[in-house]
Every structure is written in structure tokens, then in C-alpha cells.
Design an enzyme around this catalytic site. Structure first.
Site, PDB file in Angstrom:
ATOM      1  N   GLY A 249       0.785  -1.234   0.000  1.00 25.88           N
ATOM      2  CA  GLY A 249       0.000   0.000   0.000  1.00 25.88           C
ATOM      3  C   GLY A 249       0.809   1.273   0.000  1.00 25.88           C
ATOM      4  N   GLU A 294       4.548  -6.416   1.589  1.00 28.90           N
ATOM      5  CA  GLU A 294       4.034  -6.871   0.291  1.00 28.90           C
ATOM      6  C   GLU A 294       3.737  -5.704  -0.656  1.00 28.90           C
ATOM      7  OE1 GLU A 294       1.346 -10.645   1.709  1.00 28.90           O
ATOM      8  OE2 GLU A 294       0.418  -8.670   1.809  1.00 28.90           O
ATOM      9  N   TYR A 338     -11.916   4.245 -10.785  1.00 26.60           N
ATOM     10  CA  TYR A 338     -11.920   5.031  -9.550  1.00 26.60           C
ATOM     11  C   TYR A 338     -11.273   6.406  -9.682  1.00 26.60           C
ATOM     12  CZ  TYR A 338      -8.129   1.512  -9.020  1.00 26.60           C
ATOM     13  OH  TYR A 338      -7.100   0.635  -9.237  1.00 26.60           O
ATOM     14  N   CYS A 365     -16.137   2.932 -26.762  1.00 28.30           N
ATOM     15  CA  CYS A 365     -17.482   3.487 -26.865  1.00 28.30           C
ATOM     16  C   CYS A 365     -18.098   3.672 -25.484  1.00 28.30           C
ATOM     17  CB  CYS A 365     -18.343   2.594 -27.736  1.00 28.30           C
ATOM     18  SG  CYS A 365     -17.737   2.579 -29.406  1.00 28.30           S
TER      19      CYS A 365
HETATM   20  C1  PLP Z   1      -3.168  -5.251  -3.078  1.00 27.23           C
HETATM   21  C2  PLP Z   1      -2.424  -5.872  -1.976  1.00 27.23           C
HETATM   22  C3  PLP Z   1      -1.065  -5.593  -1.800  1.00 27.23           C
HETATM   23  C4  PLP Z   1      -0.314  -4.603  -2.648  1.00 27.23           C
HETATM   24  O1  PLP Z   1      -0.825  -3.339  -2.559  1.00 27.23           O
HETATM   25  P1  PLP Z   1      -0.062  -2.102  -3.272  1.00 27.23           P
HETATM   26  O2  PLP Z   1      -0.949  -0.942  -3.000  1.00 27.23           O
HETATM   27  O3  PLP Z   1       0.009  -2.436  -4.727  1.00 27.23           O
HETATM   28  O4  PLP Z   1       1.284  -2.012  -2.662  1.00 27.23           O
HETATM   29  C5  PLP Z   1      -0.409  -6.241  -0.777  1.00 27.23           C
HETATM   30  N1  PLP Z   1      -1.041  -7.116   0.039  1.00 27.23           N
HETATM   31  C6  PLP Z   1      -2.339  -7.422  -0.119  1.00 27.23           C
HETATM   32  C7  PLP Z   1      -2.980  -8.395   0.787  1.00 27.23           C
HETATM   33  C8  PLP Z   1      -3.078  -6.813  -1.122  1.00 27.23           C
HETATM   34  O5  PLP Z   1      -4.386  -7.096  -1.262  1.00 27.23           O
END
Ligand code: PLP
Length: 441
Positions: A249, A294, A338, A365
Site C-alpha cells: 500500500g 508486500e 476510480y 465506446c
Molecule cells: C493489493 C495488496 C497488496 C499490494 O498493494 P499495493 O498498493 O500495490 O502495494 C499487498 N497485500 C495485499 C494483501 C493486497 O491485497
């Protein structure tokens, strides 16, 4: 514009990516075209790993959330860099496997993993299954029992911290389709249930508090809740959960409304998380869990640009002017999905004067097929080459064949070299699975 060494205008004002001129890319591969700067991807991965090495004694992993950009080439890069990955479907697992990626280094996420997907993952020695639902526990335990496997699992919790781009909220009740709430006891109940399963081994606890987050205090708060939870598990069961996975995130730069982060700023997210955990370890007296992050968007987002050619100009005098491009929502659904915002330049003349407000419109379209609404832009004309920035994440991975447009190819560039990561689709590809039912013949 978010320029850097491996992506900036040359002395003539032409955008050069990974040592290759934008106009040369168009000449060789055509438009629309996704271009990925490999040097950037490698630098971010390396910097993230170094941050865990420096701030957390190397006790952890960086897992690339491959939903942001999935194809064989990216898994090949991740393999080379000794990265871990996240996957969310059999399709992603298959793609990773067929690139030679060792999926014992993969985390399998999803709020509704299909039975067939769990079986496929377990049969191929997936590293960790991230349990997201109470029903999944028995389901997975049975699958593993039948195969005589003990599977490492984490649980996806919901720490009640919900972060958005520039703010976050702390709430007890999150109406999310993901994860077990810590606050209402669901998460603890899931932990106890997993610990009774013979074929599941509790490896860790996860959270993922949002996307495109710039406010690091949201991560600090989440660490506080998660380490409290680890402590609670220890108190209740005596089990010291080995791993704390803080999700992804991390925010990236799309437009001038977003901070311009350097690699060091990016790494700050991880160092802040690492330091918060270290603080909790000493202040709460818990064991030191292995740290996993992640990131998806922050690894590939800014590595990518999309090149388009300008076609028609639609000038509704005194009302609105559209610059129409040969791509659109089939290669980038985010603005329509979004209201995502982007920056763009005329790639052969990045420094040309901005003269008018236009909207860069796709060819689909749908009135909503606008890639950039009301951008201050140079006077564009038919044939101009436009580069839209920060399209490396959730662009290609969300692409579709809407209006039977071909999904554009992806070209990777590095040190003056370029090659396909994903080849162009042919009409044959687009119609490959079409079938005229016998009863219509
Ligand atoms: C989407 C997601 C991520 C990655 O999010 P980013 O905003 O692309 O860094 C990591 N962990 C989980 C569980 C996710 O759903």
C-alpha cells in the site's frame, strides 16, 4: 513530471526510457505500448530488501504483490532478485511456475480462493496460504490431509486501521470483504481453530491497511494493533507467532498532487514499520517476529509509462477539447474505475509549452473512457506521441479486450536494450476461444 536517471528527456527534449528513445520504441513496437523500466524495478526491490537488512537485521522478506503486474518476465526478475511474491489466483500461480519461479516463496491471498485453486496451490508446494475466511480453515485442512501435507498458513486480520491516500481512520468495524476482525474476536477464534488442525501450521498474522498510502503513521498504528494481537495470542496459547506480515500500500507519484518520493522515501515506509515493531518488542516484551511487507504498486508503478499516438482532435469550441488516443480504458481502466489521475507529456518534446486545457480521451465506446480529464497540455495534433506516466501498476494487469481492442504489448527496457515482456495480441488471439454453438449453425 517524475523524471529520474533512467527515464528523462534528452537534450532535444525527447523522453528516453532505459536508454531507448520513445520515438524509437514507437517505430519498433507501435502504439499503444506499455513500457517498463527494468532498472527502476530492480532498484526498488534492492532498496526494499536492503532496508530490511539494515533496519531489521535482515529478519524478513519483501514479497512483490504480483496482482499489480503479472507476466512471466516480472516473475523472472523477482526470481533473479531472490524476492518473495504474493499471488491471488491459479492463473498467477501458473504464470509464476511457468517462469521457473519457486512458489515455496509465494503467499497465496484471496477472500474466496476456489477449492480447485487451493488444491493447485498445495500440490505445487505453495509457501504460505493466507487464510481469509473461517470456512477456508476446514477446507484447506481437508485438502492437506488428503495429500498428506502440513501447510504453512497465515491469517489475514483486520486491524481496524483503514488508510487512504492522505489520511487514515481507526475504526472497530470495517465492512471489508477481507480478513478477520481483531476487535470483535474473530481473528483469535480463527487462530484457535487453525491451531487445532493437524495439517495446518500457523506461520503468521497479516494485515493490509489500504493502498496509495502516504501517511506512515497509519502503519505505526497498525503495528501497534498487530503486536498487541501477537501478545494476546502468546498469552492465550503460549504460541509465539513467527511472522508479522504488514501488507503493501505504499504510495507512489501519479500527479503533482502526490509527493515526489525518492527511493529513500519509499524505503522509509519499511524502516518506520521495522522500527515500530522493534519498539513494540521491547516495550511489550514480545518475541521478535519475522517481518514481511508486500508492496505491489511501489515496485512497478513508476517503472511504467504508456505510449499512445494521437488521432482525432475534437474541439467543441468554447466548451471542451478532446485529444483522442489509440488506447483507452482497455489498457488503463483506473480512471474510469476510480477516477485515478495521471500526468502526460508529448514524448518527443517533453518541454513544449503547455497552452490549453484538454482531455485525453480513449477510443472506447464509453463517455467515461477518458485517460486524463482537463490536463494543461501543449497543442497536440494527429500523429503526436503521448507518454502517460506511472502506468506500471494495475494497468496491464487490469487490461481487457473491451470493444475487441487488442491488449497492447508490454516492452521492457534496460541499458539501451528493449524486448517484449508480453507480445502483441493478434485477431486470432482475440477470437481464439470464440465458438459458434452447433445449434446456431
Ligand atoms: C493489493 C495488496 C497488496 C499490494 O498493494 P499495493 O498498493 O500495490 O502495494 C499487498 N497485500 C495485499 C494483501 C493486497 O491485497
Amino acid at each position: 513530471m517524475n523524471y529520474r536517471k533512467s527515464m528523462m528527456p534528452d537534450e532535444n527534449g525527447e523522453l528516453v526510457i532505459g536508454g531507448v528513445k520513445a520515438s524509437d520504441l514507437r517505430a519498433k513496437y507501435g502504439t499503444p505500448l506499455y513500457v517498463m523500466d527494468v532498472d527502476f524495478i530492480k532498484s526498488v526491490c534492492k532498496a526494499f530488501k536492503d532496508t530490511i537488512a539494515n533496519c531489521y537485521d535482515g529478519y524478513g522478506y519483501v514479497a512483490f504483490a504480483s496482482k499489480a503486474f503479472s507476466c512471466k518476465a516480472i516473475y523472472a526478475i523477482m526470481k533473479k532478485l531472490d524476492m518473495n511474491i504474493d499471488v491471488v489466483s491459479s492463473g498467477e500461480i501458473y504464470t509464476a511456475l511457468s517462469s521457473g519461479f519457486d512458489i515455496s516463496k509465494a503467499y497465496f491471498h484471496g477472500n474466496n480462493k476456489l477449492v480447485s485453486e487451493l488444491e493447485y496451490a498445495v500440490s505445487n508446494n505453495i509457501g504460505v496460504v493466507v487464510i481469509d475466511n473461517i470456512e477456508e480453515i476446514d477446507l484447506l485442512d481437508e485438502i492437506c490431509a488428503a495429500k498428506g501435507i502440513v501447510q504453512k498458513v497465515n491469517i489475514r486480520t483486520n486491524p481496524g486501521v483503514e488508510a487512504h491516500t492522505h489520511s487514515y481512520i481507526q475504526t472497530a468495524k470495517i465492512d471489508s470483504k477481507f480478513g478477520f476482525s481483531i476487535e470483535n474476536g474473530d481473528a483469535m477464534q480463527a487462530i484457535l481453530k487453525i491451531m487445532q488442525c493437524k495439517n495446518l501450521h500457523l506461520n503468521g498474522v497479516n494485515c493490509h491497511i489500504g493502498s496509495q498510502i502516504f501517511d506512515s503513521s497509519a502503519f505505526r498504528l497498525a503495528v501497534d494493533v498487530m503486536t498487541d494481537f501477537i501478545l494476546a495470542i502468546d498469552k492465550q496459547t503460549g504460541y509465539k507467532v513467527p511472522e508479522l506480515n504488514m501488507g503493501g500500500g505504499f504510495g507512489v507519484h501519479y500527479t503533482e498532487n502526490d509527493p515526489k518520493y525518492t527511493l529513500d522515501d519509499y524505503c522509509n515506509y519499511i524502516s518506520i514499520i521495522a522500527l515500530a515493531i522493534k519498539d513494540a518488542v521491547s516495550s511489550k516484551g514480545i518475541h521478535k517476529p519475522r517481518l514481511v511487507v508486500e508492496p505491489g504498486r511501489s515496485i512497478v508503478g513508476e517503472s511504467g509509462i504508456t505510449l499512445y499516438s494521437v488521432g482525432n482532435i475534437r474541439d467543441i469550441k468554447g466548451i471542451k477539447k478532446y485529444v483522442c488516443i489509440d488506447g483507452g480504458m482497455f489498457d488503463n481502466i483506473r480512471p474510469a474505475l476510480y477516477q485515478a489521475e495521471y500526468e502526460a507529456v508529448i514524448a518527443t518534446d517533453c518541454n513544449s509549452k503547455k497552452e490549453e486545457i484538454v482531455s485525453i480521451a480513449g477510443k472506447c465506446c464509453e463517455s467515461g473512457d477518458i485517460i486524463i480529464e482537463n490536463i494543461n497540455f501543449p497543442k497536440a495534433k494527429r500523429g503526436d506521441l503521448i507518454a502517460v506516466f506511472t502506468t506500471g501498476a494495475y494497468g496491464y494487469s487490469m487490461a481487457s479486450n473491451y470493444n475487441r481492442n487488442a491488449i497492447p504489448p508490454v516492452v521492457m527496457v534496460e541499458n539501451g536494450k528493449s524486448d517484449y515482456a508480453v507480445k502483441p495480441q493478434t485477431f486470432e488471439d482475440i477470437t481464439r476461444n470464440d465458438n459458434i454453438p452447433d445449434f446456431l449453425k
